[in-house]
Design an enzyme around this catalytic site. Structure first.
Site, mmCIF file in Angstrom:
data_model
loop_
_atom_site.group_PDB
_atom_site.id
_atom_site.type_symbol
_atom_site.label_atom_id
_atom_site.label_comp_id
_atom_site.label_asym_id
_atom_site.label_seq_id
_atom_site.Cartn_x
_atom_site.Cartn_y
_atom_site.Cartn_z
ATOM 1 N N GLY A 108 0.782 -1.224 0.000
ATOM 2 C CA GLY A 108 0.000 0.000 0.000
ATOM 3 C C GLY A 108 0.818 1.281 0.000
ATOM 4 C CD GLN A 109 6.845 2.740 0.295
ATOM 5 O OE1 GLN A 109 7.182 1.567 0.192
ATOM 6 N NE2 GLN A 109 7.693 3.694 0.594
ATOM 7 C CB THR A 110 0.757 5.967 -2.461
ATOM 8 O OG1 THR A 110 0.856 6.803 -1.307
ATOM 9 C CG2 THR A 110 -0.428 5.020 -2.329
ATOM 10 C CB VAL A 111 5.146 8.701 -1.447
ATOM 11 C CG1 VAL A 111 6.404 9.519 -1.681
ATOM 12 C CG2 VAL A 111 3.904 9.514 -1.786
ATOM 13 C CG HIS A 115 5.654 7.975 4.151
ATOM 14 N ND1 HIS A 115 5.955 7.361 2.945
ATOM 15 C CD2 HIS A 115 4.302 8.013 4.217
ATOM 16 C CE1 HIS A 115 4.831 7.045 2.317
ATOM 17 N NE2 HIS A 115 3.809 7.427 3.071
ATOM 18 C CG HIS A 117 0.539 7.572 6.967
ATOM 19 N ND1 HIS A 117 -0.067 8.505 6.151
ATOM 20 C CD2 HIS A 117 1.194 6.717 6.145
ATOM 21 C CE1 HIS A 117 0.209 8.221 4.891
ATOM 22 N NE2 HIS A 117 0.975 7.142 4.860
#
Length: 201
Positions: A108-111, A115, A117
């Site tokens: 599910g990592q989009t960038v 990082h 959240h």
């Protein structure tokens, strides 16, 4: 390859009071900026105060971080959790929040810049915490995965939350200093004590 988090990190130098960054691609609302890590408001938050914390250096997955980066992130996660909840006018004892991190697109990592959240979950209406039995499976899945409805962060709200959270971070650090948990080391940032040795963050 363009990395939005690297663009933010390079535009916002380490500072005890990082400034708003605005470019043609949008604004970044930093709440923490050290030589090792940077934290800023999510531009499409799941809830007010949704913050992203990442290493300043470009690293795609948590397993690729250096020990110093991992230690710095581990140090700042609870500080940011308390600061965000405090900035929203709540006490951490009765509040709920998520800390979510994904490694790779299938997770599910989009960038592709590692990082974390920090997502406040303060409930609806009167702000009273719900019992776990009141949360259904579909909602629980969204909460665990950091999914759900997102609304673009408005500039005025971003500026307001950025200032509130930055002030709470300063209060947290001041309290840790008064307890002897951290000490200043010149302009390099913080020195966290682990026994007689230390770890510079």
């Amino acid at each position: 390859m363009f990395c939005p988090f690297c663009a933010i990190a390079s535009a916002i130098p380490p500072s005890p009071s990082p400034a708003l960054f605005t470019s043609l691609k949008g604004s970044a609302y930093p709440v923490l900026s050290t030589p090792t890590v940077i934290a800023f408001l999510d531009i499409a938050p799941l809830s007010p105060g949704h913050v992203l914390l990442c290493p300043r250096r470009h690293v795609e997955k948590a397993s690729w971080m250096t020990g110093a980066e991992a230690a710095a992130l581990g140090f700042w996660l609870p500080v940011l959790g308390r600061a965000v909840i405090g900035a929203l006018g709540k006490k951490t004892e009765g509040a709920s929040w998520n800390v979510i991190q994904a490694n790779g697109t299938e997770a599910g990592q989009t960038v592709p810049h590692s990082h974390f959240h920090v997502i406040p979950r303060l409930g609806e209406g009167d702000g009273k915490a719900r019992d776990a039995s009141e949360i259904g499976d579909a909602e629980r899945k969204n909460i665990a995965l950091g999914e759900g409805p997102r609304v673009k962060l408005e500039d005025g709200e971003g500026r307001r939350l950025m200032e509130l959270i930055k002030e709470k971070v300063k209060v947290e650090v001041k309290e840790m200093k008064s307890r002897g948990e951290v000490g200043s080391e010149g302009e390099e940032g913080l020195f966290v004590k682990f026994g007689d040795s230390g770890l510079k963050l």
